[in-house]
Scaffold this active site. Structure first.
Site, mmCIF file in Angstrom:
data_model
loop_
_atom_site.group_PDB
_atom_site.id
_atom_site.type_symbol
_atom_site.label_atom_id
_atom_site.label_comp_id
_atom_site.label_asym_id
_atom_site.label_seq_id
_atom_site.Cartn_x
_atom_site.Cartn_y
_atom_site.Cartn_z
ATOM 1 N N ASP A 170 0.890 -1.160 0.000
ATOM 2 C CA ASP A 170 0.000 0.000 0.000
ATOM 3 C C ASP A 170 0.928 1.208 0.000
ATOM 4 O O ASP A 170 1.606 1.493 0.999
ATOM 5 C CB ASP A 170 -0.879 -0.044 1.261
ATOM 6 C CG ASP A 170 -1.771 1.183 1.351
ATOM 7 O OD1 ASP A 170 -1.542 2.151 0.590
ATOM 8 O OD2 ASP A 170 -2.692 1.174 2.183
ATOM 9 N N LYS A 196 2.102 10.916 -17.271
ATOM 10 C CA LYS A 196 1.185 12.036 -17.166
ATOM 11 C C LYS A 196 -0.146 11.578 -16.572
ATOM 12 O O LYS A 196 -0.422 10.385 -16.650
ATOM 13 C CB LYS A 196 0.971 12.703 -18.516
ATOM 14 C CG LYS A 196 0.162 11.865 -19.508
ATOM 15 C CD LYS A 196 0.068 12.570 -20.812
ATOM 16 C CE LYS A 196 -1.257 13.264 -20.996
ATOM 17 N NZ LYS A 196 -2.354 12.365 -21.389
ATOM 18 N N LYS A 229 6.831 7.908 -30.572
ATOM 19 C CA LYS A 229 6.260 7.401 -31.824
ATOM 20 C C LYS A 229 7.301 7.514 -32.932
ATOM 21 O O LYS A 229 7.963 8.550 -33.069
ATOM 22 C CB LYS A 229 5.005 8.196 -32.208
ATOM 23 C CG LYS A 229 3.830 7.913 -31.269
ATOM 24 C CD LYS A 229 2.555 8.490 -31.794
ATOM 25 C CE LYS A 229 1.444 8.388 -30.756
ATOM 26 N NZ LYS A 229 0.699 7.149 -30.770
ATOM 27 N N HIS A 239 1.089 16.400 -25.698
ATOM 28 C CA HIS A 239 1.376 15.793 -27.006
ATOM 29 C C HIS A 239 1.440 16.833 -28.139
ATOM 30 O O HIS A 239 2.403 16.870 -28.903
ATOM 31 C CB HIS A 239 0.317 14.747 -27.355
ATOM 32 C CG HIS A 239 0.110 13.704 -26.299
ATOM 33 N ND1 HIS A 239 1.137 13.198 -25.548
ATOM 34 C CD2 HIS A 239 -1.004 13.068 -25.860
ATOM 35 C CE1 HIS A 239 0.662 12.297 -24.699
ATOM 36 N NE2 HIS A 239 -0.633 12.201 -24.859
HETATM 37 C C1 BG6 Z 1 -3.250 9.797 -23.859
HETATM 38 C C2 BG6 Z 1 -4.561 10.432 -23.463
HETATM 39 O O1 BG6 Z 1 -2.172 10.557 -23.365
HETATM 40 O O2 BG6 Z 1 -3.153 9.712 -25.256
HETATM 41 C C3 BG6 Z 1 -5.726 9.656 -24.068
HETATM 42 O O3 BG6 Z 1 -4.680 10.460 -22.068
HETATM 43 C C4 BG6 Z 1 -5.555 9.492 -25.556
HETATM 44 O O4 BG6 Z 1 -6.963 10.305 -23.792
HETATM 45 C C5 BG6 Z 1 -4.176 8.935 -25.856
HETATM 46 O O5 BG6 Z 1 -6.554 8.619 -26.023
HETATM 47 C C6 BG6 Z 1 -3.927 8.926 -27.359
HETATM 48 O O6 BG6 Z 1 -2.744 8.239 -27.607
HETATM 49 P P1 BG6 Z 1 -2.524 7.490 -28.990
HETATM 50 O O7 BG6 Z 1 -1.125 7.001 -28.927
HETATM 51 O O8 BG6 Z 1 -3.541 6.403 -29.052
HETATM 52 O O9 BG6 Z 1 -2.745 8.524 -30.041
#
Ligand code: BG6
Length: 487
Positions: free
Chosen positions: A86, A142, A176, A234
């Site tokens: 925990d 995050k 990516k 992002h």
């Molecule tokens: C995450 C978000 O960081 O990225 C999500 O919290 C989102 O809400 C996701 O769906 C998208 O990631 P990807 O790689 O699927 O484009």
């Protein structure tokens, strides 16, 4: 290189959906360093064998090609073990300490895949138990805070226990392959650099669209929204990769220094730009692909009168010599018409036209992030149409040079989490976000959050399965441009 990788939140979604499959891929590709141990930490009462069993069952839900067969899993499972803890209880850390003390390793990675509210406690307890040694690295998922102050508080608390070089803040978009290729395209080739500036570029569009809604994350999303979930991290990281100056070398801090400069040069918001250049939307029920889906307000865990945005479109500029006056548009949303992420660099038309071009057509470079991963260069060429042969003016037609990285590199491709996990194990910080970058990004989005708090109009509705509210098209149309799918 012996390593221990500890997953705090070891039974959580991220671990079985993303991290374990990524580690398994690395194992399968023979790129995982040898002599590793993956220690999952969680509250459930499980032993090693039960945890392995749980992960094996979960792997059945993973994308077919990434799924291990029984024999492969049995070998991979040898790396997995489980510690029940925990995290809020100081005495619980002794169990982890004794597990780690079982053997000598070159590195210990603490991966915090827990609620961010636990980050500070976990770091304090790691320090109190002497688990923040020089060979320890910490990975933070995050969201790192919900505004500048909370982000700073986390960074400060973690910074008291670990040095900046030991802290790996994940933005999985940086892992990516397409984003790494964007940097390679810009800084490994001479071709684009002379054109990569205000004199030649009319506008830049970043689109991250998802077909899915908030799924089971309604209550999380309620306190987050698209701006915090996608734009602060992002989308801004993508913008930095496009707009940054060439770094002096490929080291982490050289790259991060340049990204920071871009964030610092983003035009500050004014009351006027906040009301005209930022559009927020929220999906309502719709029928994408003929299937009816609920609106955001009907989703589980969502307040029926919520004003949380599921869509954001905004326009900004970068106030420096390279980019002054070039509009950068960012657009992201859930329940949109397609699942795709791409960046479109729209070049200016030729300065003097001797051909007839189709209306509004000029060169464009499209960087596809997903589902396709590649580059598309839009050019104009002359086909032998009967009309031009008849001497009625020479008309150009659009043609595309299309580079598909998946086809070209195929099985050598490494997924985002696999890349990032291998980088953490290797101690390579290039694809991770420094605290000052993160804080600058929060500083820039905060005025938008504040503006929305005082804006009783709320988000504009858009039907699920569309490209968002029409106000987003109107915003870009005022500049004389349109979104990529509208050309
Ligand atoms: C995450 C978000 O960081 O990225 C999500 O919290 C989102 O809400 C996701 O769906 C998208 O990631 P990807 O790689 O699927 O484009």
């Amino acid at each position: 290189m012996a390593f221990d990788l500890v997953f705090f939140g070891g039974t959580g979604d991220l671990v079985w959906r993303k991290l374990m499959p990524a580690l398994f891929q690395a194992y399968r590709h023979d790129s995982l360093p040898e002599d590793g141990r993956i220690i999952a930490v969680g509250r459930d009462d499980l032993n090693d064998a039960q945890y392995r069993q749980q992960i094996q069952t979960r792997f059945e839900q993973v994308d077919g090609a990434k799924r291990p067969n029984n024999e492969e899993f049995a070998r991979f499972a040898q790396l997995l073990c489980y510690v029940r803890m925990d995290l809020s209880q100081p005495q619980a850390y002794a169990a982890l300490k004794s597990r780690l003390a079982q053997r000598e390793t070159d590195s210990v990675v603490m991966y915090l895949s827990t609620a961010p509210s636990l980050f500070t406690t976990v770091c304090e307890q790691l320090a109190a138990h002497g688990l923040n040694t020089a060979k320890t690295r910490i990975v933070l998922e995050k969201p790192l805070g919900h505004d500048l102050a909370s982000n700073r508080a986390i960074n400060q608390a973690v910074g008291q226990v670990f040095k900046e070089q030991q802290i790996f803040r994940i933005d999985h978009y940086l892992g990516k392959p397409a984003v790494q290729n964007l940097l390679a395209m810009r800084f490994g080739n001479a071709l684009f650099e002379p054109l990569w500036r205000r004199e030649h570029i009319a506008n830049i569009q970043i689109t991250i669209a998802e077909e899915l809604g908030v799924e089971k994350r309604g209550s999380f999303y309620e306190t987050t929204g698209a701006l915090r979930d996608m734009v602060q991290n992002h989308a801004l990281q993508l913008l930095c990769a496009i707009a940054m100056e060439p770094p002096i070398n490929a080291h982490a801090d050289a790259i991060r220094d340049e990204k920071l400069k871009v964030l610092r040069s983003l035009k500050r918001w004014t009351p006027e730009t906040l009301s005209q250049h930022v559009i927020r939307g929220q999906y309502s029920a719709g029928h994408p692909d003929g299937q009816s889906v609920p609106g955001y307000l009907e989703e589980k865990g969502v307040n029926p009168s919520s004003s949380t945005e599921t869509f954001v479109a905004l326009r900004t500029e970068i106030a420096n010599w390279r980019w002054a006056g070039v509009p950068f548009y960012i657009r992201t949303g859930k329940r949109m018409a397609a699942s795709e992420a791409h960046i479109e660099i729209n070049f200016r038309p030729t300065p003097h036209a001797i051909y007839q071009s189709p209306m509004g057509q000029a060169n464009a470079l499209v960087i596809h992030l997903q589902p396709k991963d590649g580059l598309e260069l839009h050019l104009l060429a002359q086909g032998q149409s009967k009309r031009s042969q008849a001497g009625q003016g020479q008309t150009l037609s659009p043609v595309h040079l299309d580079l598909d990285f998946d086809k070209r590199f195929g099985s050598q491709r490494v997924g985002a989490y696999e890349r990032l996990l291998l980088d953490v194990l290797d101690g390579r910080l290039n694809l991770f976000v420094r605290s000052d970058e993160q804080e600058e990004a929060w500083r820039w989005v905060e005025p938008i959050l504040k503006h929305w708090q005082n804006d009783s109009l709320g988000p504009r509705p858009y039907a699920a399965g569309t490209w968002g509210p029409s106000a987003a098209s109107a915003m870009i149309a005022r500049d004389g441009f349109c979104w990529s799918e509208e050309t």
